[in-house]
Design an enzyme around this catalytic site. Structure first.
Site, PDB file in Angstrom:
ATOM      1  N   ALA A   1      -4.318   7.569  -4.866  1.00 28.44           N
ATOM      2  CA  ALA A   1      -2.952   7.108  -5.070  1.00 28.44           C
ATOM      3  C   ALA A   1      -3.048   5.627  -5.441  1.00 28.44           C
ATOM      4  O   ALA A   1      -3.078   4.755  -4.575  1.00 28.44           O
ATOM      5  CB  ALA A   1      -2.149   7.311  -3.800  1.00 28.44           C
TER       6      ALA A   1
ATOM      7  N   GLY B 253       0.822  -1.214   0.000  1.00 28.86           N
ATOM      8  CA  GLY B 253       0.000   0.000   0.000  1.00 28.86           C
ATOM      9  C   GLY B 253       0.845   1.248   0.000  1.00 28.86           C
ATOM     10  O   GLY B 253       2.049   1.191  -0.250  1.00 28.86           O
ATOM     11  N   ASN B 254       0.219   2.377   0.251  1.00 29.88           N
ATOM     12  CA  ASN B 254       0.963   3.644   0.322  1.00 29.88           C
ATOM     13  C   ASN B 254       0.378   4.517   1.427  1.00 29.88           C
ATOM     14  O   ASN B 254      -0.583   4.141   2.087  1.00 29.88           O
ATOM     15  CB  ASN B 254       0.955   4.353  -1.035  1.00 29.88           C
ATOM     16  CG  ASN B 254      -0.451   4.635  -1.512  1.00 29.88           C
ATOM     17  OD1 ASN B 254      -1.185   5.394  -0.891  1.00 29.88           O
ATOM     18  ND2 ASN B 254      -0.847   4.005  -2.608  1.00 29.88           N
ATOM     19  N   ARG B 255       0.954   5.696   1.607  1.00 33.21           N
ATOM     20  CA  ARG B 255       0.618   6.521   2.772  1.00 33.21           C
ATOM     21  C   ARG B 255      -0.572   7.440   2.578  1.00 33.21           C
ATOM     22  O   ARG B 255      -0.851   8.264   3.443  1.00 33.21           O
ATOM     23  CB  ARG B 255       1.816   7.405   3.125  1.00 33.21           C
ATOM     24  CG  ARG B 255       3.003   6.671   3.676  1.00 33.21           C
ATOM     25  CD  ARG B 255       4.115   7.675   3.896  1.00 33.21           C
ATOM     26  NE  ARG B 255       5.381   7.040   4.150  1.00 33.21           N
ATOM     27  CZ  ARG B 255       5.781   6.641   5.358  1.00 33.21           C
ATOM     28  NH1 ARG B 255       5.003   6.811   6.391  1.00 33.21           N
ATOM     29  NH2 ARG B 255       6.951   6.065   5.509  1.00 33.21           N
TER      30      ARG B 255
END
Ligand code: CTP
Length: 410
Positions: free
Chosen positions: A286, A219-221
Site C-alpha cells: 500500500a 501512513g496507512n493501515r
C-alpha cells in the site's frame, strides 16, 4: 489453528520427509519441527542416531509425527526392497537437524554405519543440514572442511546462529530457529520440483511511512500479512523471492531476500533494482500516494494555530514499469466503491497482466479477505472469503497458471 493448518493445501502435503536427529542438546527443539511438518501434511520419518537417543526419547517424536521413530538399521520391514535403503529411496527431502560434527564427518567420509548415514548415502532427494555444536567444534578446520565437502556435493548447509550455548559460552553454533529450518526446507523442496523454480519473483508488502518530522509520519493501515504470505508461498513453489517491505510488526519468512524500506521513494528504488532481472512482480504494498513536501528536521512543536500539511504526489511505482512487457506484473486494488470498474482501469493504466481487487472496508487489518482476480482480457474470478494465508496461496496458484501461458506466448 490445528484444523486450519490441516485444511490448507500445503506443498508439504503428502511429501515424505526424513528428519535425521543427531546427539546434540538442541535435539529437543526439532520435536517442534517434526510437529509443524506433520501438521502441514508431510509424512515425517524421524531417525535418531544412537547419540541422539541419549538426549531425546522416541516417544515424543512418535507422538508428534504419528509414525514409528527409527533408530536401528536392521529393524525396518523388508517388504521387497532392502529395508535399510528403502527410506532414502522413497524420500522427497532429507533434513538433518541438529547435525553434529561427528555425523558431518561421517557423511563427508562416506561412512554408512547407521540408519541415518545409510539413508543419506542412498537418497537422491535434496538434503538440508543444520549444524549445531560447540562453537570451537564448529570453527575447527576439520569441521569446516567437512562442511565444504558436503556443500560441494550438493548438500544445503544452514549457518548456525550466534548466541548463548548450553554450556556457559557465547559463539556460533546454535541451531537456527525451527521456523527458519522449515522455511529453508520448503524453499529447497520448491527449487527441486516447484513450478516457479528458476524464476525470480519480487513481492512488495506493507504500507510506506512518509516522514513529517523525526518522530511522525503519514501512513496507512496495511499490516503486510498478505504480502508476507505471498512471498512465503512463492518461495515454497520454487521461486527465488525478493520481499520488499515497508515497516510491519511481522516476522519475515525465511529463505527469501528481504529488503526493508520506509518511504515510497525508497520502495521505488528497491523495486526498480530488484526487477532488473526479475520474471514476476507482485505489487501488494500500500504505497502512500502523497508525501509531505518538506520533512521538518526537528520535532515540530504543537501550535494553537493548527497544522496545515502540504503533500506532494509520490511516483506510481507500478505505472513507471508499464513498458516492461517482459515482466509479468500483478497489482492489487483495494477499493471502497465501483470495485471492478476502478480495478480494471488500474490494470489497463499500469499495463498489468492481472489485478487482485478487494473491498478495502472489509479487508484492511482483518485476518480474512475476499478478492476478485481480474485478467487483462476482462475475465473476473471471485474467490471465497478466506484467511489471508489461504487467499495468498490461491493468488500465487493463479499467477503460476497465467505466468506459464504468458511465458509460452513470448
Ligand atoms: N501502486 C504503486 N505506486 C503508487 C501507488 C500504487 O506502485 N504510488 C501500486 C499498488 O501497489 C497496487 C496498485 O498500484 O498494486 C494500485 O494501487 P492503488 O493504491 O489501489 O491505486 P492508485 O494507483 O494509487 O489509485 P487510487 O489511489 O486513486 O485508487
Amino acid at each position: 489453528m490445528y484444523n486450519r493448518r490441516l485444511q490448507m493445501i500445503d506443498v508439504l502435503s503428502g511429501k515424505r520427509v526424513i528428519l535425521g536427529v543427531c546427539g546434540s542438546i538442541a535435539a529437543y527443539k526439532v520435536a517442534e519441527l517434526a510437529r509443524n511438518l506433520t501438521l502441514a501434511g508431510a509424512l515425517v520419518d524421524v531417525i535418531l542416531t544412537e547419540a541422539a537417543e541419549r538426549f531425546v526419547g522416541t516417544a515424543t517424536f512418535q507422538a508428534v509425527t504419528g509414525r514409528p521413530v527409527l533408530t536401528d538399521m536392521w529393524s525396518l520391514p523388508e517388504d521387497g526392497v532392502v529395508g535399510h535403503v528403502s527410506l532414502g529411496v522413497d524420500a522427497d527431502i532429507v533434513v538433518i537437524a541438529p547435525a553434529t560434527a561427528n555425523t558431518i564427518a561421517r557423511l563427508a567420509a562416506g561412512i554408512s554405519d547407521d540408519l541415518l548415514t545409510t539413508t543419506v548415502l542412498v537418497t537422491q532427494a535434496p538434503i538440508l543440514c543444520a549444524p549445531a555444536m560447540n562453537p570451537n567444534m564448529y570453527e575447527a578446520a576439520v569441521t569446516q572442511e567437512n562442511i565444504a565437502t558436503l556443500q560441494r556435493r550438493g548438500f544445503t548447509i544452514l549457518e548456525p546462529d550466534v548466541g548463548r550455548m548450553a554450556e556457559p559460552m557465547v559463539g556460533k553454533g546454535r541451531l537456527p530457529e525451527v521456523a527458519t529450518i522449515e522455511g529453508e526446507l520448503r524453499a529447497l523442496l520448491g527449487q527441486h520440483n516447484g513450478p516457479l523454480r528458476g524464476r525470480k519473483l519480487v513481492v512488495t508488502a506493507g504500507g510506506t511511512h512518509e516522514p513529517i518530522d523525526p518522530v511522525r509520519f503519514v501512513g496507512n493501515r496495511s499490516s503486510g500479512l498478505m504480502g508476507y504470505a505471498l512471498a512465503a508461498t512463492a518461495r515454497d513453489l520454487g521461486a527465488t523471492v525478493t520481499l520488499i517491505t515497508g515497516p510491519t510488526a511481522l516476522t519475515p519468512p525465511s529463505a527469501v531476500a528481504l529488503v526493508r524500506v520506509e518511504t515510497a521513494l525508497e520502495m521505488r528504488d528497491a523495486v526498480h533494482a530488484a526487477c532488473q532481472d526479475a520474471d514476476i512482480l507482485v505489487m501488494n504494498a500500500a504505497v502512500a500516494d502523497y508525501r509531505p513536501a518538506d520533512v521538518v528536521e526537528q520535532k515540530m512543536k504543537k501550535s494553537d494555530a493548527g497544522l496545515l500539511l502540504q503533500l506532494v504526489p509520490n511516483p506510481d511505482i507500478l505505472g513507471e514499469l508499464a513498458q516492461r512487457r517482459d515482466l509479468f506484473k500483478v497489482g492489487f486494488a483495494a477499493e471502497t466503491q465501483d470495485l471492478v470498474e476502478n480495478a480494471t482501469a488500474k490494470l489497463t493504466r499500469k499495463g498489468l497482466t492481472m489485478i487482485v481487487a478487494n473491498d478495502a472496508t472489509t479487508s484492511i487489518g482483518q485476518a480474512e479477505i475476499q478478492v476478485t482476480l481480474l485478467d487483462a482480457d476482462g475475465t473476473g474470478t471471485p474467490l471465497s472469503r478466506q484467511p489471508k494465508q489461504q487467499a495468498a496461496a490461491a493468488i500465487i496458484a493463479a499467477i503460476v497458471e497465467r505466468y506459464l501461458a504468458f511465458n509460452q506466448d513470448r
